[in-house]
Design an enzyme around this catalytic site. Structure first.
Site, PDB file in Angstrom:
ATOM      1  N   PHE A 254      39.946 -43.263  25.012  1.00  0.00           N
ATOM      2  CA  PHE A 254      39.129 -42.074  25.304  1.00  0.00           C
ATOM      3  C   PHE A 254      38.256 -41.718  24.111  1.00  0.00           C
ATOM      4  CE2 PHE A 254      42.458 -41.619  28.446  1.00  0.00           C
ATOM      5  CZ  PHE A 254      41.750 -41.188  29.557  1.00  0.00           C
ATOM      6  N   GLU A 255      37.053 -41.255  24.401  1.00  0.00           N
ATOM      7  CA  GLU A 255      36.111 -40.951  23.314  1.00  0.00           C
ATOM      8  C   GLU A 255      36.621 -39.867  22.372  1.00  0.00           C
ATOM      9  OE1 GLU A 255      32.921 -39.905  26.073  1.00  0.00           O
ATOM     10  OE2 GLU A 255      32.869 -37.942  25.145  1.00  0.00           O
TER      11      GLU A 255
END
Lengths: 259, 344
Positions: free
Chosen positions: A54-55
Site C-alpha cells: 500500500f502506498e
C-alpha cells in the site's frame, strides 16, 4: 448482460476476474475499492503468498475486511511491516512491484487514464476529479498494471482529456522514449462487459474474453474507439457461489461489491 | 544537463538550499518546554499566505484540531500541498482558509466518493489548482527538502500530463542519457502533524502508519505537533527507537486527546463515519456548510466541546471497539449509496 437470474453481479465478476490475474508469490500495489477486494480474494484462494503493498506504508498484510482508505489501520492487519510511502514507492521504482491496479474516469485505446478533470480546460474544469494520487506512480513504476473500470461510449474515448497516468501513451516504444522504466505498462482492462489485453505490435486494446450474455455489439456500442476484436472470443469464466460468498465476507458492508 | 521538458505548474514551497539552511540555522536547538495552547500555537506560527502541509494521510492521523483552530482564527490565503488531502483539505476548503492547492490527491474521499465541497470550490474558481503532481512525486519533494538539495530525480510522471502541469522538469540523465524527472524540493512554511505520543520537548513517538511524516517533519520550516498524550521524557529515553521526530525539529507541542476525530487514529480509534457523513451532506451547499461551521467550529471554544457534540466519551469508546474489529461500522453515506443502487 442482465444478470437478475444469476447468483452473481457484474461487480462480483469483475472482482473475481481481476483477482485471477494475480499469480502467487508476486507483489501487487493496491488501490482503493475493487482492487483491494480482488487482491484479498486472490490471497484467500489461489495466491496465498501474494504480497500486498500500500502506498501509505503497509506491506504484506492479510486483511480481514475491506479498508475505507489505502492508508487506514485495516491495511495493516497481520502485515509483515508498516513502513513509509518513501520506502514503498522507492522499492517499486527499484523494480520490486509486479502488478499495479488502477481505475479511472476516462480511458483510451492505449490504456492511458484520466482522473484529473473533465471539461474544456485544466484551468476551468467542468468536473474536477481527485488527480493522480498514487495512480501515476503505480502506472509508471510497476512492471505491469491492471485496469478495473466500467465502460461506456462516454468514458472509453479516442483521446483522454488529460493523461493523469500513462498507459502506452501514443503507441509502441513511447513509454521508454519518455524515460519510463522499460518493458512496463498495462496488461489487462477488466470491465462489466469483458476482459481486454493489449496487442503486442500496436499496443492497442484487444478483446480477450467476453462476459456471459454480452454480445460483440454490446462491446462496440460501449466503446468510443476501435478496439481490436479477434474472430473467436471465448467467454469469461463466471465466479462460483463460493467466490461470491468469499467476496461478501471480505466486504461485509458492501462498500465495494454492493449488497 | 540538457532540459528536455518543463512542467508549467506553479513552483510552490521551493527555497534555494542555502536560503533554507540559513532559516534552519536560526531555529533553536534548546531543550525547552514547547507546550502551549492550540490557539497560541496557531496565532504565533501560522501566517496568512503560508504554504502548508498536513501530516498523516488525508483522513488518517491528521490534526483536525489544528485545522479547526486555523478556521476559528480565520487564517486566509494558505497554499495547500495536497499530498493526499481527504477530510483535512475538505474542511480547510469549507472553512475558507485556502486559496491555492498543489494536487496529488484532493477533492475525493476514497471509498466515500467525490467531495462536493472541494469540487464546488475548484469548479467555481474559489480555490485555484496551481499545479499537479503524483503522491510519490510530492513525497519526494519533501525528501529533497529534508536532504537540503534543490531537487530529487525520479522515474515517475514521465510522459504524462500530470508532469506537464507540475513544477517538475525533465532532463537528460548524464549517466544513462535517458530522460529523468526532477521534482523540485519543498520546504513548507508550516506543517501540522498529529502523533500518538510526545514529550513536552517535542520528541514524538509513533505506532506505525508514518506515511511521509518522517520527511515532512524534517522539511518543515515550522512544525506544530498535536498529540494524543504528553509522556515523560524518561519514557522517550527508554524507547528512543520509537522516536521518529526528535524535538529540535518541533516548534510547538499541543496535547489534544482525540484530536484526529472523525478520522482514523491507528490503534486508537477508527473513522467516525456518522460524523463524516454529516459533513459530506451539509458541506454540499453554502447554507449547510455555514450551519456546520457555526455548530462545530465557531460555536465551541475548543476541540473537547466539539467532541461532546459528536457523542463524547461514549462515541470514542465505540470508535475504539470499531478500530479493534469488535463493533459494526455505521456509515450513513454507505446506507444511502446501497439504498440508491437498489441492493443487487
Amino acid at each position: 448482460m442482465a444478470q437478475n437470474d444469476t447468483f452473481y453481479t457484474a461487480t462480483h465478476l469483475m472482482a473475481v476476474t481481476a483477482g485471477k490475474v494475480l499469480k502467487d508469490n508476486k507483489s501487487v500495489f493496491v488501490g482503493t475499492g475493487l482492487p483491494m477486494i480482488a487482491a484479498m480474494y486472490a490471497q484467500r484462494t489461489h495466491a496465498p503468498n501474494l504480497l500486498l503493498i500500500f502506498e501509505a506504508g503497509s506491506i504484506g498484510p492479510q486483511m480481514k475486511t475491506l479498508p475505507i482508505s489505502v492508508g487506514d489501520s485495516r491495511t495493516g492487519y497481520r502485515a509483515i511491516s508498516i513502513s513509509t510511502m518513501h520506502d514503498n514507492m522507492s522499492f517499486s521504482q527499484a523494480g520490486w512491484t509486479d502488478y499495479g491496479f488502477l481505475g479511472g474516469a476516462e480511458l483510451d485505446k492505449y490504456g492511458n487514464l484520466n482522473t484529473t478533470y473533465i471539461g474544456e480546460s485544466w484551468e476551468n474544469p467542468k468536473v474536477r476529479l481527485p488527480g493522480s494520487g498514487g495512480g501515476n506512480d503505480v502506472a509508471s513504476l510497476s512492471h505491469s498494471f491492471i485496469i478495473i473500470i466500467r465502460q461506456s461510449k462516454r468514458n472509453f474515448v479516442e483521446k483522454v482529456t488529460f493523461i493523469t497516468s500513462p498507459g502506452y501513451l501514443d503507441g509502441p516504444g513511447a513509454r521508454e522514449k519518455a524515460g519510463l522504466p522499460a518493458n512496463c505498462g498495462p496488461i489487462k482492462v477488466i470491465t462489466q462487459l469483458g476482459v481486454y489485453g493489449f496487442d503486442d505490435k500496436t499496443k492497442i486494446m484487444k478483446l480477450e474474453t467476453i462476459h456471459p450474455g454480452v454480445s460483440i455489439e454490446d462491446i462496440r456500442n460501449n466503446c468510443g474507439f476501435d478496439v481490436i476484436i479477434p474472430d473467436n472470443v471465448p467467454t469469461t469464466p463466471i465466479p462460483t457461489r463460493e467466490d461470491v460468498q468469499l467476496l461478501r465476507e471480505l466486504d461485509p458492508t458492501g462498500m465495494a461489491i454492493g449488497k | 544537463m540538457k532540459i528536455l521538458e518543463e512542467g508549467t505548474g506553479e513552483l510552490v514551497g521551493w527555497h534555494d538550499p542555502d536560503e533554507n539552511r540559513a532559516w534552519m540555522a536560526k531555529r533553536s536547538r534548546a531543550i525547552v518546554d514547547k507546550r502551549m495552547s492550540l490557539s497560541d500555537a496557531v496565532s504565533k506560527y501560522v501566517s496568512d499566505g503560508d504554504v502548508i502541509a498536513m501530516g498523516g494521510f488525508g483522513h488518517i492521523r491528521v490534526s483536525m484540531a489544528g485545522i479547526f483552530e486555523m478556521i476559528r482564527q480565520k487564517k486566509k490565503d494558505l497554499t495547500m500541498l495536497g499530498k493526499t488531502g481527504v477530510h483535512d483539505i475538505d474542511v480547510m476548503i469549507g472553512g475558507g482558509i485556502l486559496s491555492k492547492v498543489e494536487v496529488a490527491y484532493c477533492f475525493g474521499h476514497e471509498m466515500r466518493g467525490l467531495s462536493k465541497c472541494g469540487r464546488n470550490a475548484v469548479e467555481s474558481g474559489k480555490v485555484k489548482v496551481v499545479s499537479e503532481i503524483s503522491n510519490a512525486g510530492h513525497q519526494w519533494r519533501f525528501l529533497g527538502g529534508m536532504m537540503g538539495v534543490p531537487f530529487v530525480p525520479t522515474r515517475t510522471m514521465l510522459g504524462s500530463d500530470t508532469l506537464r502541469k507540475s513544477s517538475a522538469k525533465v532532463v537528460e540523465d548524464p549517466w544513462t542519457k535517458k530522460p529523468i524527472c526532477l521534482v523540485p524540493s519543498c520546504n513548507p512554511d508550516i506543517v501540522f502533524i498529529h502523533v500518538p505520543r510526545a514529550d513536552k520537548f517535542g520528541n514524538c513517538q509513533y505506532d506505525g502508519y508514518v506515511v511521509e511524516d518522517f520527511e515532512l517533519a524534517r522539511a518543515a520550516r515550522t512544525l506544530i505537533i498535536t498529540t494524543e498524550e504528553i509522556i515523560d521524557n524518561e519514557e522517550i529515553r527508554e524507547t528512543p527507537w520509537k522516536t521518529l521526530i526528535p524535538g529540535f525539529f518541533v516548534d510547538a507541542v499541543v496535547e489534544v486527546k482525540n484530536g484526529c476525530h472523525p478520522c482514523n487514529m491507528p490503534g486508537q480509534y477508527y473513522f467516525d463515519e456518522v460524523a463524516i457523513s454529516e459533513w459530506l451532506d451539509m458541506s454540499k451547499t453554502d447554507e449547510g456548510l455555514k450551519q456546520w461551521l457555526d455548530k462545530y467550529v465557531f460555536g465551541v471554544s475548543d476541540f473537547k466541546e466539539y467532541l461532546e457534540l459528536n457523542g463524547g466519551e461514549d462515541k470514542m469508546k465505540y470508535l475504539y471497539e470499531l478500530e479493534h474489529y469488535r463493533a459494526d461500522l455505521k456509515a450513513p453515506w454507505l446506507d444511502k449509496k446501497l439504498g440508491k443502487k437498489g441492493g443487487k
